[in-house]
Design a protein around this motif. Structure first.
Motif, mmCIF file in Angstrom:
data_model
loop_
_atom_site.group_PDB
_atom_site.id
_atom_site.type_symbol
_atom_site.label_atom_id
_atom_site.label_comp_id
_atom_site.label_asym_id
_atom_site.label_seq_id
_atom_site.Cartn_x
_atom_site.Cartn_y
_atom_site.Cartn_z
ATOM 1 N N LEU A 128 -1.428 14.261 10.219
ATOM 2 C CA LEU A 128 -1.490 12.979 9.506
ATOM 3 C C LEU A 128 -0.731 13.064 8.184
ATOM 4 O O LEU A 128 0.056 12.166 7.848
ATOM 5 N N ILE A 129 -0.943 14.136 7.434
ATOM 6 C CA ILE A 129 -0.279 14.295 6.139
ATOM 7 C C ILE A 129 1.221 14.492 6.329
ATOM 8 O O ILE A 129 2.036 13.919 5.594
ATOM 9 N N TYR A 144 0.281 17.122 -1.627
ATOM 10 C CA TYR A 144 1.223 17.127 -2.742
ATOM 11 C C TYR A 144 2.627 16.750 -2.275
ATOM 12 O O TYR A 144 2.970 16.825 -1.096
ATOM 13 N N GLY A 145 3.422 16.343 -3.251
ATOM 14 C CA GLY A 145 4.810 15.983 -3.006
ATOM 15 C C GLY A 145 5.577 16.070 -4.303
ATOM 16 O O GLY A 145 5.019 16.385 -5.357
ATOM 17 N N ALA A 155 8.602 8.107 -9.268
ATOM 18 C CA ALA A 155 7.195 8.481 -9.412
ATOM 19 C C ALA A 155 6.238 7.403 -8.898
ATOM 20 O O ALA A 155 5.273 7.727 -8.202
ATOM 21 N N PRO A 156 6.447 6.107 -9.201
ATOM 22 C CA PRO A 156 5.525 5.093 -8.656
ATOM 23 C C PRO A 156 5.505 5.067 -7.132
ATOM 24 O O PRO A 156 4.442 4.894 -6.523
ATOM 25 N N ALA A 157 6.679 5.236 -6.517
ATOM 26 C CA ALA A 157 6.722 5.225 -5.058
ATOM 27 C C ALA A 157 5.973 6.415 -4.471
ATOM 28 O O ALA A 157 5.292 6.297 -3.446
ATOM 29 N N LEU A 158 6.080 7.593 -5.119
ATOM 30 C CA LEU A 158 5.365 8.766 -4.644
ATOM 31 C C LEU A 158 3.859 8.567 -4.756
ATOM 32 O O LEU A 158 3.110 8.904 -3.828
ATOM 33 N N SER A 171 -1.408 7.544 -2.348
ATOM 34 C CA SER A 171 -2.588 6.686 -2.223
ATOM 35 C C SER A 171 -2.800 6.245 -0.786
ATOM 36 O O SER A 171 -3.931 6.248 -0.282
ATOM 37 N N THR A 172 -1.719 5.878 -0.117
ATOM 38 C CA THR A 172 -1.818 5.479 1.284
ATOM 39 C C THR A 172 -2.291 6.635 2.144
ATOM 40 O O THR A 172 -3.121 6.470 3.046
ATOM 41 N N CYS A 173 -1.771 7.839 1.846
ATOM 42 C CA CYS A 173 -2.178 9.024 2.603
ATOM 43 C C CYS A 173 -3.658 9.328 2.382
ATOM 44 O O CYS A 173 -4.361 9.705 3.325
ATOM 45 N N VAL A 174 -4.129 9.150 1.161
ATOM 46 C CA VAL A 174 -5.543 9.398 0.874
ATOM 47 C C VAL A 174 -6.414 8.404 1.633
ATOM 48 O O VAL A 174 -7.463 8.767 2.192
ATOM 49 N N VAL A 175 -6.008 7.137 1.684
ATOM 50 C CA VAL A 175 -6.769 6.132 2.421
ATOM 51 C C VAL A 175 -6.854 6.497 3.899
ATOM 52 O O VAL A 175 -7.933 6.444 4.519
#
Length: 268
Positions: free
Chosen positions: A37-38, A55-56, A63-66, A71-75
């Protein structure tokens, strides 16, 4: 733990650490799908027992896009854990931007949401026994290690005359040397004044074991004890890691990232 890129590359690494409330053995049964998934979000992960790191890295303007991708990955990670009857411990979840001080202005000041919990960016993160500062100075790790070691030395001074020297040496090795040696490879390349703080602990421990006075020279004491100085300890740890990479006994992420000099020269 992730080793951050050179600041000269103008790259902003971003780390999110989460912790579950499940035991490590059972947790490992669930992690295969989580890794995929990650990876599908074009991010990286490191897992140790029930600790998960996402991490990335990016350029300052991205930076905002990362953070949005993180955030999407955490959701999606939370959704995956709920589907697999796992629970994220929001109290032990942290987010950290690793960036030089001059680039702090590029960082998005947006909290990370873990369910109903809001996770603000931190300046220092505790990661498997190592404190990582946002500017990668390692000042927090050294300060805490030195403080803890001197606290132990003060207690040992109270009993140093009540135990034999071999027992005292064993106590120093287990309570002091292990703290100085743990994660010492992460201190490579630090300024000398920071390493001198750890060296002061080593000097005090040598004087204690040898029943020397506070201002006695320690060079011959270190030789008699066969103790390396702090810079040499760090070099030794790095040499052990390189030896492991050379003999395919090191972790895969080290094997993939290490380039040998002869291979680089052949490409040139």
């Amino acid at each position: 733990m992730t080793h951050v890129n050179n600041p000269a590359c103008q790259c902003l690494p971003y780390i999110v650490c989460t912790d579950s409330v499940l035991g490590p053995i059972l947790f490992l049964l669930y992690t295969a799908d989580l890794l995929r998934l990650i990876d599908g979000m074009e991010l990286h992960s490191q897992l140790y027992a029930d600790d998960t790191q996402i991490y990335g890295s990016c350029t300052p303007d991205a930076a905002p896009a990362l953070q949005q991708r993180i955030s999407t990955c955490v959701v999606r990670t939370l959704e995956w854990m709920q589907a697999n009857r796992l629970q994220v411990n929001a109290a032990k979840t942290e987010q950290l931007w690793c960036v030089p001080p001059r680039q702090q202005e590029y960082l998005p000041n947006i909290p990370l949401l873990i369910g109903s919990e809001t996770i603000q960016p931190v300046k220092c993160m505790w990661n498997l026994g190592i404190y990582i500062d946002s500017d990668l100075s390692m000042k927090s790790h050294i300060s805490k290690a030195v403080s803890n070691c001197f606290a132990v030395l003060r207690r040992l001074r109270g009993i140093c005359r009540l135990v034999s020297q071999p027992v005292l040496l064993s106590l120093v090795a287990s309570l002091i040397m292990t703290r100085l040696d743990y994660g010492s490879a992460t201190l490579a390349g630090l300024p000398g004044h920071l390493l001198d703080r750890q060296q002061s602990v080593l000097n005090a421990a040598a004087r204690l074991v040898c029943y020397a006075q506070k201002y006695d020279h320690v060079i011959h004491l270190l030789w008699d004890l066969h103790w390396l100085r702090v810079p040499e300890k760090i070099q030794f740890r790095l040499a052990v890691l390189v030896f492991g990479c050379r003999n395919n006994t090191a972790p895969p992420y080290l094997l993939h990232d290490l380039q040998w000099t002869d291979e680089v020269e052949s490409l040139q």
